[in-house]
Design a protein around this motif. Structure first.
Motif, PDB file in Angstrom:
ATOM      1  N   PRO A  31       0.837  -1.204   0.000  1.00  0.00           N
ATOM      2  CA  PRO A  31       0.000   0.000   0.000  1.00  0.00           C
ATOM      3  C   PRO A  31       0.872   1.255   0.000  1.00  0.00           C
ATOM      4  O   PRO A  31       1.989   1.238   0.535  1.00  0.00           O
ATOM      5  CB  PRO A  31      -0.791  -0.130   1.304  1.00  0.00           C
ATOM      6  N   PRO A  32       0.394   2.343  -0.584  1.00  0.00           N
ATOM      7  CA  PRO A  32       1.223   3.541  -0.735  1.00  0.00           C
ATOM      8  C   PRO A  32       1.681   4.162   0.581  1.00  0.00           C
ATOM      9  O   PRO A  32       2.696   4.870   0.607  1.00  0.00           O
ATOM     10  CB  PRO A  32       0.319   4.509  -1.518  1.00  0.00           C
ATOM     11  N   GLU A  33       0.972   3.899   1.673  1.00  0.00           N
ATOM     12  CA  GLU A  33       1.363   4.501   2.946  1.00  0.00           C
ATOM     13  C   GLU A  33       2.500   3.756   3.644  1.00  0.00           C
ATOM     14  O   GLU A  33       3.023   4.214   4.670  1.00  0.00           O
ATOM     15  CB  GLU A  33       0.161   4.578   3.897  1.00  0.00           C
ATOM     16  N   VAL A  34       2.903   2.611   3.108  1.00  0.00           N
ATOM     17  CA  VAL A  34       3.988   1.832   3.718  1.00  0.00           C
ATOM     18  C   VAL A  34       5.337   2.414   3.301  1.00  0.00           C
ATOM     19  O   VAL A  34       5.631   2.530   2.110  1.00  0.00           O
ATOM     20  CB  VAL A  34       3.894   0.346   3.307  1.00  0.00           C
ATOM     21  N   ALA A  35       6.160   2.772   4.279  1.00  0.00           N
ATOM     22  CA  ALA A  35       7.467   3.371   4.016  1.00  0.00           C
ATOM     23  C   ALA A  35       8.560   2.319   4.114  1.00  0.00           C
ATOM     24  O   ALA A  35       8.602   1.545   5.073  1.00  0.00           O
ATOM     25  CB  ALA A  35       7.737   4.499   5.010  1.00  0.00           C
ATOM     26  N   VAL A  36       9.445   2.292   3.130  1.00  0.00           N
ATOM     27  CA  VAL A  36      10.560   1.342   3.104  1.00  0.00           C
ATOM     28  C   VAL A  36      11.859   2.134   3.026  1.00  0.00           C
ATOM     29  O   VAL A  36      12.051   2.937   2.108  1.00  0.00           O
ATOM     30  CB  VAL A  36      10.462   0.388   1.907  1.00  0.00           C
ATOM     31  N   HIS A  37      12.751   1.907   3.986  1.00  0.00           N
ATOM     32  CA  HIS A  37      14.043   2.586   4.001  1.00  0.00           C
ATOM     33  C   HIS A  37      15.169   1.573   4.185  1.00  0.00           C
ATOM     34  O   HIS A  37      14.935   0.426   4.577  1.00  0.00           O
ATOM     35  CB  HIS A  37      14.089   3.649   5.103  1.00  0.00           C
ATOM     36  N   LEU A  38      16.390   2.026   3.905  1.00  0.00           N
ATOM     37  CA  LEU A  38      17.560   1.156   3.931  1.00  0.00           C
ATOM     38  C   LEU A  38      18.623   1.729   4.856  1.00  0.00           C
ATOM     39  O   LEU A  38      18.878   2.933   4.831  1.00  0.00           O
ATOM     40  CB  LEU A  38      18.148   1.018   2.518  1.00  0.00           C
ATOM     41  N   GLU A  39      19.239   0.888   5.649  1.00  0.00           N
ATOM     42  CA  GLU A  39      20.384   1.307   6.444  1.00  0.00           C
ATOM     43  C   GLU A  39      21.664   1.056   5.653  1.00  0.00           C
ATOM     44  O   GLU A  39      21.739   0.116   4.863  1.00  0.00           O
ATOM     45  CB  GLU A  39      20.448   0.536   7.766  1.00  0.00           C
ATOM     46  N   TRP A  40      22.687   1.880   5.894  1.00  0.00           N
ATOM     47  CA  TRP A  40      23.962   1.675   5.209  1.00  0.00           C
ATOM     48  C   TRP A  40      24.497   0.277   5.488  1.00  0.00           C
ATOM     49  O   TRP A  40      25.048  -0.377   4.611  1.00  0.00           O
ATOM     50  CB  TRP A  40      24.975   2.727   5.662  1.00  0.00           C
ATOM     51  N   GLY A  41      24.307  -0.203   6.695  1.00  0.00           N
ATOM     52  CA  GLY A  41      24.824  -1.503   7.081  1.00  0.00           C
ATOM     53  C   GLY A  41      24.044  -2.684   6.536  1.00  0.00           C
ATOM     54  O   GLY A  41      24.421  -3.834   6.766  1.00  0.00           O
ATOM     55  N   GLY A  42      22.944  -2.443   5.813  1.00  0.00           N
ATOM     56  CA  GLY A  42      22.218  -3.523   5.168  1.00  0.00           C
ATOM     57  C   GLY A  42      20.811  -3.770   5.682  1.00  0.00           C
ATOM     58  O   GLY A  42      20.036  -4.461   5.029  1.00  0.00           O
ATOM     59  N   ALA A  43      20.477  -3.234   6.842  1.00  0.00           N
ATOM     60  CA  ALA A  43      19.140  -3.492   7.389  1.00  0.00           C
ATOM     61  C   ALA A  43      18.065  -2.851   6.515  1.00  0.00           C
ATOM     62  O   ALA A  43      18.249  -1.769   5.956  1.00  0.00           O
ATOM     63  CB  ALA A  43      19.033  -2.967   8.817  1.00  0.00           C
ATOM     64  N   ILE A  44      16.934  -3.547   6.404  1.00  0.00           N
ATOM     65  CA  ILE A  44      15.758  -3.050   5.693  1.00  0.00           C
ATOM     66  C   ILE A  44      14.741  -2.618   6.738  1.00  0.00           C
ATOM     67  O   ILE A  44      14.411  -3.389   7.644  1.00  0.00           O
ATOM     68  CB  ILE A  44      15.145  -4.139   4.798  1.00  0.00           C
ATOM     69  N   ARG A  45      14.237  -1.411   6.622  1.00  0.00           N
ATOM     70  CA  ARG A  45      13.258  -0.893   7.573  1.00  0.00           C
ATOM     71  C   ARG A  45      11.918  -0.688   6.880  1.00  0.00           C
ATOM     72  O   ARG A  45      11.850  -0.117   5.787  1.00  0.00           O
ATOM     73  CB  ARG A  45      13.727   0.423   8.189  1.00  0.00           C
ATOM     74  N   VAL A  46      10.869  -1.154   7.528  1.00  0.00           N
ATOM     75  CA  VAL A  46       9.506  -0.961   7.042  1.00  0.00           C
ATOM     76  C   VAL A  46       8.756  -0.161   8.103  1.00  0.00           C
ATOM     77  O   VAL A  46       8.706  -0.569   9.266  1.00  0.00           O
ATOM     78  CB  VAL A  46       8.804  -2.298   6.768  1.00  0.00           C
ATOM     79  N   ASN A  47       8.225   0.985   7.694  1.00  0.00           N
ATOM     80  CA  ASN A  47       7.546   1.897   8.623  1.00  0.00           C
ATOM     81  C   ASN A  47       8.408   2.216   9.848  1.00  0.00           C
ATOM     82  O   ASN A  47       7.927   2.312  10.977  1.00  0.00           O
ATOM     83  CB  ASN A  47       6.193   1.321   9.051  1.00  0.00           C
ATOM     84  N   GLY A  48       9.706   2.365   9.598  1.00  0.00           N
ATOM     85  CA  GLY A  48      10.633   2.822  10.633  1.00  0.00           C
ATOM     86  C   GLY A  48      11.316   1.749  11.439  1.00  0.00           C
ATOM     87  O   GLY A  48      12.305   2.023  12.123  1.00  0.00           O
ATOM     88  N   ALA A  49      10.830   0.512  11.415  1.00  0.00           N
ATOM     89  CA  ALA A  49      11.414  -0.557  12.226  1.00  0.00           C
ATOM     90  C   ALA A  49      12.110  -1.586  11.333  1.00  0.00           C
ATOM     91  O   ALA A  49      11.740  -1.780  10.166  1.00  0.00           O
ATOM     92  CB  ALA A  49      10.340  -1.237  13.068  1.00  0.00           C
ATOM     93  N   ARG A  50      13.103  -2.255  11.887  1.00  0.00           N
ATOM     94  CA  ARG A  50      13.844  -3.256  11.132  1.00  0.00           C
ATOM     95  C   ARG A  50      12.960  -4.460  10.806  1.00  0.00           C
ATOM     96  O   ARG A  50      12.300  -4.995  11.685  1.00  0.00           O
ATOM     97  CB  ARG A  50      15.077  -3.710  11.910  1.00  0.00           C
TER      98      ARG A  50
END
Length: 234
Positions: A80-99
């Motif tokens: 869904p468009p409201e779901v945020a996906v971010h990346l940490e430099w060290g490799g972790a994938i974050r969804v809605n702010g949490a790993r």
């Protein structure tokens, strides 16, 4: 779902073991680049891609953030468009702010100046919480509790392969590295915050032209190359 549709330059193989373990073993045995090993279980999904770089390892490691961008693009298209996906430099994938998952890298050599015979980039993602005691670790989440219960894990693997291949093709263009860096900077987590690498803590300023982490310390800026993230062969 056992049969997925991969781009012409890739071949897929569903596996029972960890995808990165199978991919590394096949890379060592000389399998062609473009193999994607993948596994979708009830609680976790993951995939790994075998690459055969033609550049020194220090440059080839750009495939780690590139595959991360490919993952964000893939999940962003399916969630869904409201779901945020971010990346940490060290490799972790974050969804809605949490790993929620992890990107990993393995290579035939650790010499930054050597051209590796093979490079494997993998990712895994929790679909269900590791513990039924939700809230026990507020910095950890799972895809299906973040509004993504309708995301098909196998289709996520398929989409990741397509988006990653598109970014590899773009990366090979003269301005491709700049485009990748621009896309990645918009997704990276923690810039401006204090982070710890090894026994050093500093402020994460961003990255250099080869995606090395720039840490501001009292005595000056320290660079941590992406090759630091290489893991031992499983």
């Amino acid at each position: 779902m056992s049969e997925l549709s991969f781009p012409p330059a890739m071949t897929g193989e569903a596996v029972e073991a960890l995808p990165e373990e199978v991919a590394v073993a096949k890379a060592i045995s000389g399998v062609d680049a473009g193999l994607v090993t993948w596994r979708a279980a009830a609680d976790r999904v993951g995939a790994a891609l075998v690459l055969a770089p033609e550049v020194p390892l220090r440059r080839a490691m750009a495939m780690l953030p590139l595959a991360g961008v490919g993952f964000q693009n893939a999940l962003g298209a399916l969630a869904p468009p409201e779901v945020a996906v971010h990346l940490e430099w060290g490799g972790a994938i974050r969804v809605n702010g949490a790993r929620c998952g992890m990107m990993r890298a393995f290579a035939a050599t650790r010499d930054p100046e050597a051209v590796p015979d093979w490079l494997v980039i993998s990712w895994s993602l929790d679909l269900l919480p590791v513990s039924m005691e939700t809230g026990h670790d507020p910095d950890r989440t799972a895809l299906f509790v973040e509004g993504c219960a309708d995301v098909d894990p196998a289709l996520l693997v398929e989409a990741w392969a397509r988006h990653t291949l598109a970014w590899i093709a773009r990366w090979e263009d003269p301005d491709g590295l700049r485009a990748l860096a621009s896309e990645w900077r918009g997704l990276v987590h923690g810039v401006g915050e204090d982070v710890t690498r090894g026994d050093v803590t500093g402020t994460f300023l961003g990255v250099d032209e080869e995606f090395g982490m720039l840490l501001r310390l009292p005595e000056g800026t320290q660079v941590h190359p992406l090759t630091e993230l290489l893991e031992e062969t499983p």
